[in-house]
Design an enzyme around this catalytic site. Sequence first.
Site, mmCIF file in Angstrom:
data_model
loop_
_atom_site.group_PDB
_atom_site.id
_atom_site.type_symbol
_atom_site.label_atom_id
_atom_site.label_comp_id
_atom_site.label_asym_id
_atom_site.label_seq_id
_atom_site.Cartn_x
_atom_site.Cartn_y
_atom_site.Cartn_z
ATOM 1 N N LYS A 1 0.848 -1.209 0.000
ATOM 2 C CA LYS A 1 0.000 0.000 0.000
ATOM 3 C C LYS A 1 0.878 1.252 0.000
ATOM 4 O O LYS A 1 0.475 2.289 -0.485
ATOM 5 C CB LYS A 1 -0.952 -0.004 1.192
ATOM 6 N N ASN A 2 2.112 1.156 0.524
ATOM 7 C CA ASN A 2 2.965 2.346 0.563
ATOM 8 C C ASN A 2 3.635 2.638 -0.777
ATOM 9 O O ASN A 2 4.441 3.548 -0.892
ATOM 10 C CB ASN A 2 3.989 2.238 1.695
ATOM 11 N N ARG B 1 -2.798 10.013 3.380
ATOM 12 C CA ARG B 1 -1.766 11.047 3.304
ATOM 13 C C ARG B 1 -1.335 11.297 1.861
ATOM 14 O O ARG B 1 -0.256 11.839 1.622
ATOM 15 C CB ARG B 1 -0.559 10.641 4.161
ATOM 16 N N CYS C 1 -2.682 7.628 10.253
ATOM 17 C CA CYS C 1 -2.649 7.145 11.641
ATOM 18 C C CYS C 1 -2.129 8.227 12.596
ATOM 19 O O CYS C 1 -1.226 8.984 12.251
ATOM 20 C CB CYS C 1 -1.764 5.913 11.744
ATOM 21 N N ASP D 1 7.565 0.920 10.909
ATOM 22 C CA ASP D 1 6.316 0.176 10.662
ATOM 23 C C ASP D 1 6.388 -1.276 11.132
ATOM 24 O O ASP D 1 5.366 -1.963 11.165
ATOM 25 C CB ASP D 1 5.972 0.182 9.168
HETATM 26 N N1 EPU Z 1 8.011 15.179 9.220
HETATM 27 C C1 EPU Z 1 7.985 16.522 9.502
HETATM 28 N N2 EPU Z 1 7.602 17.375 8.499
HETATM 29 C C2 EPU Z 1 7.249 16.941 7.261
HETATM 30 C C3 EPU Z 1 7.290 15.553 6.981
HETATM 31 C C4 EPU Z 1 7.668 14.699 7.989
HETATM 32 O O1 EPU Z 1 8.292 16.953 10.624
HETATM 33 O O2 EPU Z 1 6.907 17.761 6.407
HETATM 34 C C5 EPU Z 1 8.397 14.244 10.282
HETATM 35 C C6 EPU Z 1 7.212 13.370 10.730
HETATM 36 O O3 EPU Z 1 6.419 14.037 11.689
HETATM 37 C C7 EPU Z 1 7.916 12.163 11.282
HETATM 38 C C8 EPU Z 1 9.124 12.015 10.365
HETATM 39 O O4 EPU Z 1 9.316 13.286 9.762
HETATM 40 O O5 EPU Z 1 8.332 12.411 12.588
HETATM 41 C C9 EPU Z 1 9.006 10.952 9.310
HETATM 42 O O6 EPU Z 1 7.783 11.136 8.592
HETATM 43 P P1 EPU Z 1 7.623 10.692 7.069
HETATM 44 O O7 EPU Z 1 7.280 11.918 6.295
HETATM 45 O O8 EPU Z 1 8.790 9.889 6.669
HETATM 46 O O9 EPU Z 1 6.361 9.756 7.153
HETATM 47 P P2 EPU Z 1 5.121 9.713 6.168
HETATM 48 O O10 EPU Z 1 5.542 9.982 4.779
HETATM 49 O O11 EPU Z 1 4.025 10.525 6.751
HETATM 50 C C10 EPU Z 1 5.366 7.212 5.515
HETATM 51 C C11 EPU Z 1 4.504 5.989 5.591
HETATM 52 C C12 EPU Z 1 4.401 5.540 7.030
HETATM 53 C C13 EPU Z 1 5.804 5.241 7.544
HETATM 54 C C14 EPU Z 1 6.673 6.498 7.396
HETATM 55 C C15 EPU Z 1 8.116 6.269 7.813
HETATM 56 C C16 EPU Z 1 2.954 6.279 3.812
HETATM 57 C C17 EPU Z 1 1.570 6.607 3.372
HETATM 58 N N3 EPU Z 1 3.173 6.327 5.094
HETATM 59 O O12 EPU Z 1 4.712 8.203 6.296
HETATM 60 O O13 EPU Z 1 3.635 4.354 7.024
HETATM 61 O O14 EPU Z 1 5.722 4.875 8.899
HETATM 62 O O15 EPU Z 1 6.663 6.922 6.028
HETATM 63 O O16 EPU Z 1 8.669 5.222 7.115
HETATM 64 O O17 EPU Z 1 3.809 5.961 2.996
HETATM 65 C C18 EPU Z 1 2.180 2.772 7.906
HETATM 66 O O18 EPU Z 1 2.273 2.194 6.813
HETATM 67 O O19 EPU Z 1 1.607 2.281 8.915
HETATM 68 C C19 EPU Z 1 2.753 4.103 8.048
HETATM 69 C C20 EPU Z 1 2.489 4.911 9.054
#
Ligand code: EPU
Length: 466
Positions: free
Chosen positions: A48-49, A121, A145, A335
């Site tokens: 899904k990611n 997201r 989440c 994850d």
């Molecule tokens: N962050 C910021 N500012 C931003 C972007 C991120 O402060 O503009 C911080 C976040 O708050 C966090 C860290 O950077 O503390 C990492 O966040 P990231 O942006 O990497 O996460 P994401 O893109 O929101 C994706 C996956 C998550 C996975 C994370 C880390 C998707 C849809 N989600 O989230 O997946 O945990 O990367 O690998 O791809 C899951 O599948 O259960 C899930 C939560």
Amino acid sequence: MAGERTTYSEISPEFDPFHTYEAITEKSYIKAEHSGPLQGEVQVSGTKNMVSKVIAASLSADEGTVRIRNIPFVGDLAITLALCRRLGVNYQLDPSKKELELSVGDFTNPDVISDPYHGNRVAILFAGPVLAKLGRANISKPEGCQIGERKIDYHLQGLKAFGVNITDKGNYYSLSLKKTTLEGTRYDLPFPSVGATENLLITASCAEGVSILNNCALEPEIIELVKILQRSGVDIKTFPDRTLKIVGRKHGITPLIDVIPDRVEAASLAIAALASRGDVFIHGAQHEPLISFLDVLQEMKAGFDIQDDGIRFYWREPLKAADITTEVYPGFPTDFQQPMAILMSQAEGRSSIHETIFEERFRYLDELNKIATLPTSLNISTACPAGLPCRFKDANYKHTAYINGPIGFGAGEIEITDMRAGFAAINAAIISSAEVTIRNLKGLYRGYENPVGKLKSLGAKIELVI
Ligand code: EPU
């Protein structure tokens, strides 16, 4: 176990692949009980990611049709397809082949808006393609989440650097181009964010000129995105120091995309096999994206055997405790930590999980303590383990968990606090000594395809009650 309500087996997924996700309400629950060692073979679904991100990336093409294979029928994809429908992007699903055909063509609606409380997201990843085509875009604020603050400041700063005006309209952002095109730029990510890297990579691919993105996340799903954009005609160079150089231009579409197997699902199923002292072959589990996970299993003395088309996971001997820190790829993925907590609960001694990606990813341990035979078996601390560098040091986040194994689980009722916690809850339930009821299922089904059906096929005593 089904009571008066409808059980999963009575629903036909062939009729509507998203039926289960859509049918789940706040009244739905999973019941599971001690199942003995899981045995057999199971297939991992597409991740899904990756799937929603490649849909967003495909929209950056001028026109054309893409066939996406090995799509997972998870709620997250249903949400992304609803965004496509709203934009006016046509698509066709073939549930029996697990294929999606998407025609990029001309869309005229700038609204990338999801229903409130039913979003994911992904909307923000549509920003670049919609701006490149229409010069403006209205983008839902991200949901997903609740595992920390999850700010999107890097996305917004990065988009501004490409020449985008952004106005906060409450529950959405209104975006417009300052000039006639997105303009190539340089942006240094303060942290290797997965979503921000994907967003700015897609945006750079439809901007005019050269962009340099520094400190990028390089998760396997992002490398797939790079490959897909390269095949579409975008020049992208990757450098070993987390830098991407992108020469954006009008480009075509790659006609065929294969979604890679879901490494998080593979790890979650592997833990179901190991925690239940079973022996399961997971088709599609791949060596490379699971290396940091396999390293920990080796340390814990869990059995695995890597083969060409998958990995066998089996109970070999009593498990040893381990200490992990979650990190950006190729470190141990955040994850995986929630299912991993269940494996640690079956090991002898104190294990620890130091979470350095999200500030608040341990709420599920309070739920697990409700069914643990000793209610203080799973502890959460604000302190970092001694000597480890951490960006959450002194921030007072409860980001280190201590798991004093072996832990017994008994009867009770628990809530799922987020997607990956959902699989941890199931894994705890199938090794518990009595029946466990699990509620708040929407998040679980947003990310996992048919989790109950897959575990049942391995002998788990588990039922989904809609
Ligand atoms: N962050 C910021 N500012 C931003 C972007 C991120 O402060 O503009 C911080 C976040 O708050 C966090 C860290 O950077 O503390 C990492 O966040 P990231 O942006 O990497 O996460 P994401 O893109 O929101 C994706 C996956 C998550 C996975 C994370 C880390 C998707 C849809 N989600 O989230 O997946 O945990 O990367 O690998 O791809 C899951 O599948 O259960 C899930 C939560």
